[in-house]
Write a protein that holds these residues in place. Structure first.
Motif, PDB file in Angstrom:
ATOM      1  N   ARG A   1       0.892  -1.156  -0.093  1.00  0.00           N
ATOM      2  CA  ARG A   1      -0.068   0.262   0.054  1.00  0.00           C
ATOM      3  C   ARG A   1       0.873   1.219  -0.043  1.00  0.00           C
ATOM      4  N   PRO A   2       1.247   1.725  -1.390  1.00  0.00           N
ATOM      5  CA  PRO A   2       2.400   2.815  -1.233  1.00  0.00           C
ATOM      6  C   PRO A   2       1.946   4.123  -0.557  1.00  0.00           C
ATOM      7  N   LEU A   3       0.419   4.562  -0.344  1.00  0.00           N
ATOM      8  CA  LEU A   3       0.170   5.825   0.150  1.00  0.00           C
ATOM      9  C   LEU A   3       0.466   5.814   1.613  1.00  0.00           C
ATOM     10  N   GLN A   4       0.659   4.449   2.219  1.00  0.00           N
ATOM     11  CA  GLN A   4       1.148   4.475   3.777  1.00  0.00           C
ATOM     12  C   GLN A   4       2.295   3.985   3.888  1.00  0.00           C
TER      13      GLN A   4
ATOM     14  N   GLY B   1       8.106  -9.269   1.713  1.00  0.00           N
ATOM     15  CA  GLY B   1       7.343  -8.927   2.922  1.00  0.00           C
ATOM     16  C   GLY B   1       7.769  -7.758   3.595  1.00  0.00           C
ATOM     17  N   GLN B   2       9.159  -7.421   3.267  1.00  0.00           N
ATOM     18  CA  GLN B   2       9.814  -6.116   3.999  1.00  0.00           C
ATOM     19  C   GLN B   2       9.020  -4.781   3.302  1.00  0.00           C
ATOM     20  N   TYR B   3       8.307  -4.605   2.314  1.00  0.00           N
ATOM     21  CA  TYR B   3       7.540  -3.484   1.907  1.00  0.00           C
ATOM     22  C   TYR B   3       6.248  -3.536   2.674  1.00  0.00           C
ATOM     23  N   ARG B   4       6.131  -2.751   3.621  1.00  0.00           N
ATOM     24  CA  ARG B   4       5.144  -2.603   4.265  1.00  0.00           C
ATOM     25  C   ARG B   4       4.578  -1.194   4.521  1.00  0.00           C
ATOM     26  N   PRO B   5       3.067  -1.115   4.639  1.00  0.00           N
ATOM     27  CA  PRO B   5       2.049  -2.101   4.687  1.00  0.00           C
ATOM     28  C   PRO B   5       1.869  -2.759   3.626  1.00  0.00           C
ATOM     29  N   SER B   6       1.702  -4.064   3.744  1.00  0.00           N
ATOM     30  CA  SER B   6       1.358  -5.052   2.385  1.00  0.00           C
ATOM     31  C   SER B   6       0.142  -6.131   2.841  1.00  0.00           C
TER      32      SER B   6
END
Length: 437
Positions: A80-83, A339-344
């Motif tokens: 979720r790039p916006l967050q 999984g390190q690109y959060r939030p996902s």
């Protein structure tokens, strides 16, 4: 280019049954299982709906892992790039790139890599060094050495008041990517988005150079023999796409469809991110780069640029707000980095709802295959409920399956069509044309 009003429908050829083949992750000779179809053409909305049901494309071949049978279950993952907030290690990669561009510095610090060099002093975190400087400053201001105000966080409130200005805010992803460089910077990096299908003039003009980068990447990083990464293999895998180019008035300026994001360093291509731009997301397909620039961590850098690019597209096209990273494979250490690109979120393989990754990890530790939806009553809301309304393309005529099946004598036909309907869901089965010979 297809106009917004007169889009040709998706035309697909479904391959009955399941394919078993060698797994690219655990190398099991016949452990990987999937369903597949050939997409002669596809609208971006249909592909968006398919990837939201666990499908993914490789060239024009669109496939869906049989999740409860395949050796390495592949869960669709979206960020979720916006967050999104870059982690410490992400910031490190962005700073490394800026240092390289500004001063030509190649950081090979002994903090990273294959183990510490014991002949050198231990690596210290910048935070610790800052703490120590503050401690010394305090000692100088307070020679008696009384540090009652010094808190564990390292900032005495009286001496270091919090400034109510912007400098105290954490830097945004864009600040970190586009930090200004000195006029005499050592290098210049430019990222160009070129349409790969149908190929734009810029894509055609740079095709050969782009292919040579791919060839070197496959040979050095994936140990392919020199004759394997051929032009036709490159074209089939990374340039051909079934997606129709669409340019609606409220869509992104570049339009929807398949693109190559080229990274130009000092006038030559050093990396290419293959992406699809869809109604709700940027979908990452593949990345290849010049192995000479491995020190720049281009895999991480390009993912951060693609997240930033998604945020940029969202400003004009508000519903475009996700970054799809392909498949997350918990059982494969090489694929867990996603999984390190959060939030996902991960896609539940049974009900096709999105579940935050944090809620899925403990289940995945216990079992390779998991249903993530915690509601035992929940079902697949988009499932095929009326297969007779499925659209069939037969002998140049389009008809509902209910009409088509009355003309057929082959009993195995129905099983294949129903299997297809179940996998693509009701909405896609009514819009896409299933080619039957």
């Amino acid at each position: 280019m297809a106009s917004w009003a007169a889009l040709s429908p998706s035309i697909v050829e479904y391959f009955e049954g399941e394919d078993s083949y060698r797994c690219g992750y655990c190398k099991n000779e016949s452990g990987s299982r999937s369903n597949g179809m050939w997409a002669h053409s596809m609208t971006v909305q249909d592909y968006q709906d398919l990837i939201d049901r666990g499908w993914r494309r490789s060239g024009k071949y669109v496939y869906k892992p049989v999740m409860n049978q395949t050796c390495c279950p592949q869960y669709t993952i979206r960020c979720r790039p916006l967050q999104f907030q870059p982690s410490k290690s992400h910031k490190k990669v962005l700073k490394k790139m800026l240092k390289f561009l500004a001063k030509g510095e190649i950081s090979k610090g002994n903090c990273e890599g294959k183990g510490a060099d014991l002949s050198k002093p231990p690596c210290r975190k910048a935070k610790e060094i800052r703490k120590e400087r503050k401690r010394l400053k305090l000692m100088q201001q307070n020679p008696a050495g009384e540090l009652e105000g010094f808190q564990a966080q390292g900032e005495p409130p009286s001496l270091f008041p919090r400034k109510a200005n912007k400098s105290n805010q954490p830097k945004s992803l864009e600040d970190l990517i586009f930090e200004s460089l000195p006029e005499n910077a050592s290098h210049k990096l430019e990222v160009r988005v070129v349409r790969s299908s149908p190929p734009s003039s810029q894509f055609k003009a740079t095709f050969q150079e782009s292919y040579q980068v791919y060839k070197r990447y496959q040979m050095v990083i994936h140990k392919d023999p020199p004759d394997k990464p051929t032009v036709s293999q490159f074209t089939r895998f990374l340039c051909s796409s079934p997606l129709e180019a669409e340019n609606p008035p409220h869509g992104p300026d570049c339009g929807y469809g398949s693109f190559h994001q080229q990274y130009w360093l000092d006038g030559r291509i050093i990396a290419v991110g293959v992406i699809d731009i869809l109604p709700y997301c940027v979908s990452s397909v593949y990345l290849y780069y010049d192995p000479d620039y491995s020190f720049l961590s281009l895999g991480v850098y390009s993912a951060l640029r693609e997240i930033g690019f998604t945020r940029q597209l969202h400003q004009k096209t508000s519903q475009l707000s996700y970054y799809y990273m392909g498949f997350y494979i918990h059982s494969c250490p090489k694929m867990k980095y996603k999984g390190q690109y959060r939030p996902s979120d991960l896609l539940c393989p049974e009900t096709y709802v999105w579940v935050p990754i944090e809620q899925c990890l403990s289940s995945l530790e216990n079992s390779k295959y998991c249903r993530f939806n915690q509601d035992p009553e929940a079902v697949d809301e988009g499932r095929s409920k009326e297969p007779d309304r499925l659209q069939v393309f037969h002998k140049k005529a389009i008809m509902p399956y209910g009409v088509y099946k009355k003309q057929q004598r082959d009993p195995s036909e129905e099983a294949a069509v129903l299997q297809y309907a179940g996998l693509v869901g009701q909405a896609c089965s009514e819009r896409m044309l299933l080619l039957r010979n």
